[in-house]
Design an enzyme around this catalytic site. Sequence first.
Site, PDB file in Angstrom:
ATOM      1  N   ASP A 214      26.648  41.343 -15.946  1.00 28.28           N
ATOM      2  CA  ASP A 214      25.722  41.566 -16.719  1.00 28.28           C
ATOM      3  C   ASP A 214      25.247  40.280 -17.248  1.00 28.28           C
ATOM      4  O   ASP A 214      25.921  39.085 -17.259  1.00 28.28           O
ATOM      5  CB  ASP A 214      25.260  42.708 -16.628  1.00 28.28           C
ATOM      6  CG  ASP A 214      22.957  43.077 -16.058  1.00 28.28           C
ATOM      7  OD1 ASP A 214      22.995  42.233 -17.105  1.00 28.28           O
ATOM      8  OD2 ASP A 214      23.093  43.904 -15.086  1.00 28.28           O
ATOM      9  N   HIS A 281      19.598  43.459 -20.813  1.00 30.51           N
ATOM     10  CA  HIS A 281      19.529  44.038 -19.776  1.00 30.51           C
ATOM     11  C   HIS A 281      21.099  44.994 -19.540  1.00 30.51           C
ATOM     12  O   HIS A 281      21.255  45.974 -18.926  1.00 30.51           O
ATOM     13  CB  HIS A 281      19.305  42.951 -18.737  1.00 30.51           C
ATOM     14  CG  HIS A 281      19.444  43.957 -16.970  1.00 30.51           C
ATOM     15  ND1 HIS A 281      20.467  43.559 -16.043  1.00 30.51           N
ATOM     16  CD2 HIS A 281      18.009  44.149 -16.498  1.00 30.51           C
ATOM     17  CE1 HIS A 281      19.697  44.423 -15.221  1.00 30.51           C
ATOM     18  NE2 HIS A 281      18.753  45.024 -15.887  1.00 30.51           N
ATOM     19  N   SER A 472      18.294  48.759 -10.805  1.00 27.71           N
ATOM     20  CA  SER A 472      19.188  48.628 -12.142  1.00 27.71           C
ATOM     21  C   SER A 472      19.528  49.463 -13.244  1.00 27.71           C
ATOM     22  O   SER A 472      20.687  50.115 -13.358  1.00 27.71           O
ATOM     23  CB  SER A 472      18.757  47.780 -13.111  1.00 27.71           C
ATOM     24  OG  SER A 472      18.787  46.261 -13.085  1.00 27.71           O
TER      25      SER A 472
END
Length: 654
Positions: A214, A281, A472
């Site tokens: 990520d 994120h 996600s």
Amino acid sequence: MTHRHTTITLLATVIAGVLATSGANAAQRVPHRGDAPRVDTSAMASQKTFDRFIVTYRAGTPEASNRSAAERSVAAAAQRAGLTSRSGAKGVGAQALAVKQLRKLAVGSNLIKTGRKLDRVEAEALMRQIAANPAVSHVEPDVMMRAVRDIKAPASLKAQTFTPDDTYYAKYQWHLKAPDGTLTQGNVANRGGANVNNGWDLADGNGIVIAVLDTGLVVHEDIDSSLIAAGYDFIGDSFVSGRATDGRVAGGYDIGDWTNEEPWMSECTDASNPPSASSWHGTHVAGTAGAEITNNARGMSGVAYGAKILPVRVLGHCGGYTSDIADGIVWAAGGTVAGVPANANPAQVINMSLGGSGACSASSVTGLAVAQANALGAVVVVSAGNSGADAANYSPASCPGVITVAATGITSKRAYYSNYGAAVEIAAPGGGVYPNDGSSGTPGNDGFVWQALDAGLKGPEGPDYGGYAGTSQAAPHVAGVVAMIQGARIDAGLPLYTPAEVLANLQSTAHTPTVTPSPTQPIGAGIVDALAAVMQAVEVPCDPDTEECEPPGPTATPLTNKVPVTGLAGTAGNDVLYSFEAQAGAVLSFMTYGGSGNASMYVSFGEEPSADAYDSKSTRAGNSETVRFTAPQAGTYYIKLTGSYSGLTLVARQ
């Protein structure tokens, strides 16, 4: 503490190439779209220009082993395609298009860069000429993938105060709790949780490494960042990494991925990808998988909180190249990547909450990387994507060998943004955003998945928490449960499951959504159930040829210690049977209360009770019944409820 990360900025519910992915184990099923053609143009819709291409040469050819031969081959293809150093330049004096091989990928493919960016027509012409060489087995553009662009929770939903001895678990984290209809603090019946809290009685992922590919990880007081320095940053292009020079570096640190200033604003933002501050994120995703330090009287909780999280940075400003992601997959699983030190912490589980448009096949570079990771024993979990479309048209969601995860909300309904289809193996909580998991309305706490973030708008500034909704968030729930399964098997002295066995476990133990999915928009076998998955993983089957086998017990719904089962209803003649695994010595009690009508309770050890045969009973008028054992045996107690009643609650306590 600042709370800027929960300001209401709906980051775009759907974006064309923003997903994540999936298939099943490569050795277990045919790829969704079969082997790809030698020229794969399926991902080209996600970009306007291209200057990086991934070429796979057949083994034994000069181009496969000789850099100069590969560069000459592509240069000749560019000449046949009529491409020169300047767009539109032709005729006498036009210079040939420059071609340079950047590196070899871990899967053996060559990464080629052209001297200028090509438009789609030029890029497709070049790839077709490259594929005309019989030495080429596959060619595809090196496109940018992105973190699944999730929906942010409004700031008004976030706690306005924070104290170290407080916890946000009770108020916010419905997604980790049992889907038993218990009302949340927002007065919503929870039917969509992953039953992780009950699974914690048996496993926490200890002994397992989860690699999160990520944006990297930030240092945070509520995040286990013990492997952050052992991670790696695979972003080689300085424009994408945000570093001063090209090249990969050690450490899985998130240094920010903002796109709301130049040069990134003009290069990689558009209507589908609006300019934004840093997302953090990777930290949010890692927190759900297990990085959140759990049971520490602060912040949030993570699924496999006993596992170690290995951050692998593959996404930066504007996203991340397919070539970097493919190398990151192989390295995370313990494979060799040229120029990168060996991974001292090979992962048994890999999570990718990222993706882009285009189908993934066994012969594509991502498909090859996943196959290599599977062969090394790693389970690869990916997001289905947030485009509200068929996941078969996105990568890595359609790759063979991955477990693709769709998103559901608190009612168990498919989230309106979630991708779906035959490429999806299972669903998990991702957040439904709006009341009753609808597609509009006023967002509430129970519409999001909550985890740690950073307060910085660009680089890291300090700890924060926030809510996101998206596939996600669904994928790391499954990755965490996989770690719980594998950790439980280690604790039980059993061999680790293969990736195919993990998928079989998850699908056979998933609970059926209360809200039935549309038959034209399937989301796999059901919603992941941590408790059921772990229980099945450590159950040792009986071999009648080598040992005595006890006959199976009656079919009953298991009770969890001190976890009320609410909203029960029954009619005369339709008895309901429950079971409870008791320990010896500690006082054991079974209670019913609430609702209306008249219920009776019969309890026996080791066998199904009846009104005529039982070890103990409670048959008072009404619904308040109690059976108590002061010196219970170790083993299974069966509890039968009879009568006509509704709104009843049953609980076992020991």
